[in-house]
Design a protein around this motif. Structure first.
Motif, PDB file in Angstrom:
ATOM      1  N   LEU A 192      35.178 -20.089 -60.599  1.00  0.00           N
ATOM      2  CA  LEU A 192      34.532 -18.786 -60.394  1.00  0.00           C
ATOM      3  C   LEU A 192      35.013 -17.741 -61.386  1.00  0.00           C
ATOM      4  N   SER A 193      36.314 -17.698 -61.637  1.00  0.00           N
ATOM      5  CA  SER A 193      36.820 -16.654 -62.536  1.00  0.00           C
ATOM      6  C   SER A 193      36.327 -16.836 -63.973  1.00  0.00           C
ATOM      7  N   TYR A 194      35.954 -18.072 -64.332  1.00  0.00           N
ATOM      8  CA  TYR A 194      35.401 -18.319 -65.662  1.00  0.00           C
ATOM      9  C   TYR A 194      33.870 -18.401 -65.655  1.00  0.00           C
ATOM     10  N   GLY A 195      33.256 -18.209 -64.491  1.00  0.00           N
ATOM     11  CA  GLY A 195      31.799 -18.224 -64.409  1.00  0.00           C
ATOM     12  C   GLY A 195      31.196 -19.588 -64.647  1.00  0.00           C
ATOM     13  N   VAL A 196      31.909 -20.646 -64.294  1.00  0.00           N
ATOM     14  CA  VAL A 196      31.428 -22.009 -64.529  1.00  0.00           C
ATOM     15  C   VAL A 196      30.428 -22.385 -63.441  1.00  0.00           C
ATOM     16  N   SER A 197      29.218 -22.718 -63.863  1.00  0.00           N
ATOM     17  CA  SER A 197      28.198 -23.125 -62.905  1.00  0.00           C
ATOM     18  C   SER A 197      27.727 -24.554 -63.139  1.00  0.00           C
ATOM     19  N   GLY A 198      28.211 -25.190 -64.173  1.00  0.00           N
ATOM     20  CA  GLY A 198      27.829 -26.566 -64.465  1.00  0.00           C
ATOM     21  C   GLY A 198      28.882 -27.244 -65.309  1.00  0.00           C
ATOM     22  N   THR A 199      28.860 -28.566 -65.265  1.00  0.00           N
ATOM     23  CA  THR A 199      29.812 -29.341 -66.052  1.00  0.00           C
ATOM     24  C   THR A 199      29.047 -30.194 -67.058  1.00  0.00           C
ATOM     25  N   PRO A 200      29.650 -30.436 -68.202  1.00  0.00           N
ATOM     26  CA  PRO A 200      30.922 -29.887 -68.654  1.00  0.00           C
ATOM     27  C   PRO A 200      30.763 -28.458 -69.170  1.00  0.00           C
ATOM     28  N   ILE A 254      40.520 -20.868 -75.686  1.00  0.00           N
ATOM     29  CA  ILE A 254      41.356 -19.676 -75.566  1.00  0.00           C
ATOM     30  C   ILE A 254      42.376 -19.691 -76.696  1.00  0.00           C
ATOM     31  N   GLY A 255      42.462 -18.605 -77.407  1.00  0.00           N
ATOM     32  CA  GLY A 255      43.403 -18.490 -78.512  1.00  0.00           C
ATOM     33  C   GLY A 255      44.830 -18.316 -78.029  1.00  0.00           C
ATOM     34  N   ARG A 256      45.767 -18.471 -78.938  1.00  0.00           N
ATOM     35  CA  ARG A 256      47.194 -18.335 -78.596  1.00  0.00           C
ATOM     36  C   ARG A 256      47.535 -16.936 -78.103  1.00  0.00           C
ATOM     37  N   ASP A 257      46.621 -15.975 -78.349  1.00  0.00           N
ATOM     38  CA  ASP A 257      46.820 -14.602 -77.873  1.00  0.00           C
ATOM     39  C   ASP A 257      46.266 -14.393 -76.462  1.00  0.00           C
ATOM     40  N   GLY A 258      45.732 -15.457 -75.837  1.00  0.00           N
ATOM     41  CA  GLY A 258      45.200 -15.355 -74.487  1.00  0.00           C
ATOM     42  C   GLY A 258      43.798 -14.786 -74.417  1.00  0.00           C
ATOM     43  N   ILE A 259      43.118 -14.726 -75.565  1.00  0.00           N
ATOM     44  CA  ILE A 259      41.768 -14.168 -75.638  1.00  0.00           C
ATOM     45  C   ILE A 259      40.751 -15.312 -75.756  1.00  0.00           C
ATOM     46  N   VAL A 260      39.651 -15.196 -75.022  1.00  0.00           N
ATOM     47  CA  VAL A 260      38.593 -16.212 -75.074  1.00  0.00           C
ATOM     48  C   VAL A 260      37.940 -16.171 -76.459  1.00  0.00           C
ATOM     49  N   LYS A 261      37.958 -17.314 -77.127  1.00  0.00           N
ATOM     50  CA  LYS A 261      37.357 -17.421 -78.457  1.00  0.00           C
ATOM     51  C   LYS A 261      35.941 -17.976 -78.410  1.00  0.00           C
ATOM     52  N   SER A 262      35.676 -18.841 -77.431  1.00  0.00           N
ATOM     53  CA  SER A 262      34.382 -19.515 -77.381  1.00  0.00           C
ATOM     54  C   SER A 262      34.152 -20.076 -75.986  1.00  0.00           C
ATOM     55  N   MET A 263      32.884 -20.081 -75.565  1.00  0.00           N
ATOM     56  CA  MET A 263      32.490 -20.714 -74.301  1.00  0.00           C
ATOM     57  C   MET A 263      31.208 -21.483 -74.545  1.00  0.00           C
ATOM     58  N   SER A 264      31.125 -22.683 -73.960  1.00  0.00           N
ATOM     59  CA  SER A 264      29.932 -23.497 -74.125  1.00  0.00           C
ATOM     60  C   SER A 264      29.754 -24.375 -72.898  1.00  0.00           C
ATOM     61  N   SER A 265      28.517 -24.525 -72.449  1.00  0.00           N
ATOM     62  CA  SER A 265      28.215 -25.399 -71.314  1.00  0.00           C
ATOM     63  C   SER A 265      27.281 -26.504 -71.757  1.00  0.00           C
ATOM     64  N   GLY A 266      27.443 -27.651 -71.134  1.00  0.00           N
ATOM     65  CA  GLY A 266      26.600 -28.799 -71.433  1.00  0.00           C
ATOM     66  C   GLY A 266      27.125 -29.572 -72.627  1.00  0.00           C
ATOM     67  N   TYR A 267      26.643 -30.803 -72.754  1.00  0.00           N
ATOM     68  CA  TYR A 267      27.053 -31.630 -73.884  1.00  0.00           C
ATOM     69  C   TYR A 267      25.950 -32.618 -74.215  1.00  0.00           C
ATOM     70  N   SER A 268      25.725 -32.808 -75.495  1.00  0.00           N
ATOM     71  CA  SER A 268      24.932 -33.904 -76.037  1.00  0.00           C
ATOM     72  C   SER A 268      25.544 -34.218 -77.394  1.00  0.00           C
ATOM     73  N   ARG A 269      25.298 -35.412 -77.888  1.00  0.00           N
ATOM     74  CA  ARG A 269      25.844 -35.764 -79.213  1.00  0.00           C
ATOM     75  C   ARG A 269      25.328 -34.789 -80.273  1.00  0.00           C
ATOM     76  N   LYS A 270      24.084 -34.362 -80.142  1.00  0.00           N
ATOM     77  CA  LYS A 270      23.521 -33.451 -81.131  1.00  0.00           C
ATOM     78  C   LYS A 270      24.173 -32.069 -81.061  1.00  0.00           C
ATOM     79  N   LYS A 271      24.348 -31.552 -79.859  1.00  0.00           N
ATOM     80  CA  LYS A 271      24.941 -30.220 -79.674  1.00  0.00           C
ATOM     81  C   LYS A 271      26.439 -30.234 -79.900  1.00  0.00           C
ATOM     82  N   GLY A 272      27.099 -31.287 -79.464  1.00  0.00           N
ATOM     83  CA  GLY A 272      28.553 -31.364 -79.556  1.00  0.00           C
ATOM     84  C   GLY A 272      29.229 -30.476 -78.525  1.00  0.00           C
ATOM     85  N   LEU A 273      30.470 -30.119 -78.791  1.00  0.00           N
ATOM     86  CA  LEU A 273      31.249 -29.303 -77.867  1.00  0.00           C
ATOM     87  C   LEU A 273      30.812 -27.841 -77.867  1.00  0.00           C
TER      88      LEU A 273
END
Length: 147
Positions: free
Chosen positions: A106-114, A119-138
């Motif tokens: 909930l605190s990260y707003g995750v509604s689906g997996t994956p 998160i960077g070493r400074d504790g700041i969110v650098k990137s968020m992505s939901s879903g996976y396919s070979r074409k899309k990647g991470l």
């Protein structure tokens, strides 16, 4: 409904401080802090999730190539995890934690997996992505897997 539901805080976005992890350990201990120890990739997953399993080779390759710590977070308990790992063959992140009350989901707003949260070493969110396919990647900026 005449009443008002309580307002939940918005999940973090890129550039926001990462919320703390509210999890219990399954395999290896969850990090005490998401700051100061290099980048951390949160991998929200489930044992039954086919795209989660498809993402594993790329996820492991990313962690090895970049030196990023991966924390695999599931809302499942020890019994389904025991069954999964008894049958699973292949590489998997070392740190596996349980979020039985879905507080971290909930605190990260995750509604689906994956869902992947870098998160960077400074504790700041650098990137968020939901879903996976070979074409899309991470879905992590600047990362291209050739596997």
């Amino acid at each position: 409904h005449p009443g008002r539901f309580p307002e939940l805080p918005a999940p973090p976005g890129e550039g926001d401080a990462a919320p703390p992890l509210r999890v219990s350990s399954y395999r290896a201990d969850a990090p005490e802090s998401l700051e100061g120890t290099g980048d951390t990739l949160l991998f929200f997953w489930a044992t039954w999730c086919a795209p989660c399993k498809q993402a594993l080779p790329e996820l492991v390759a990313y962690a090895e190539a970049t030196g990023t710590r991966v924390v695999a977070i599931t809302d499942e308990g020890a019994e389904p995890l025991d069954r999964f790992f008894a049958q699973f063959e292949g590489a998997f992140p070392e740190i596996v934690v349980m979020d039985r009350n879905r507080e971290t989901f909930l605190s990260y707003g995750v509604s689906g997996t994956p869902t992947f949260v870098l998160i960077g070493r400074d504790g700041i969110v650098k990137s968020m992505s939901s879903g996976y396919s070979r074409k899309k990647g991470l879905g992590l900026d600047g990362w291209k897997w050739e596997g």
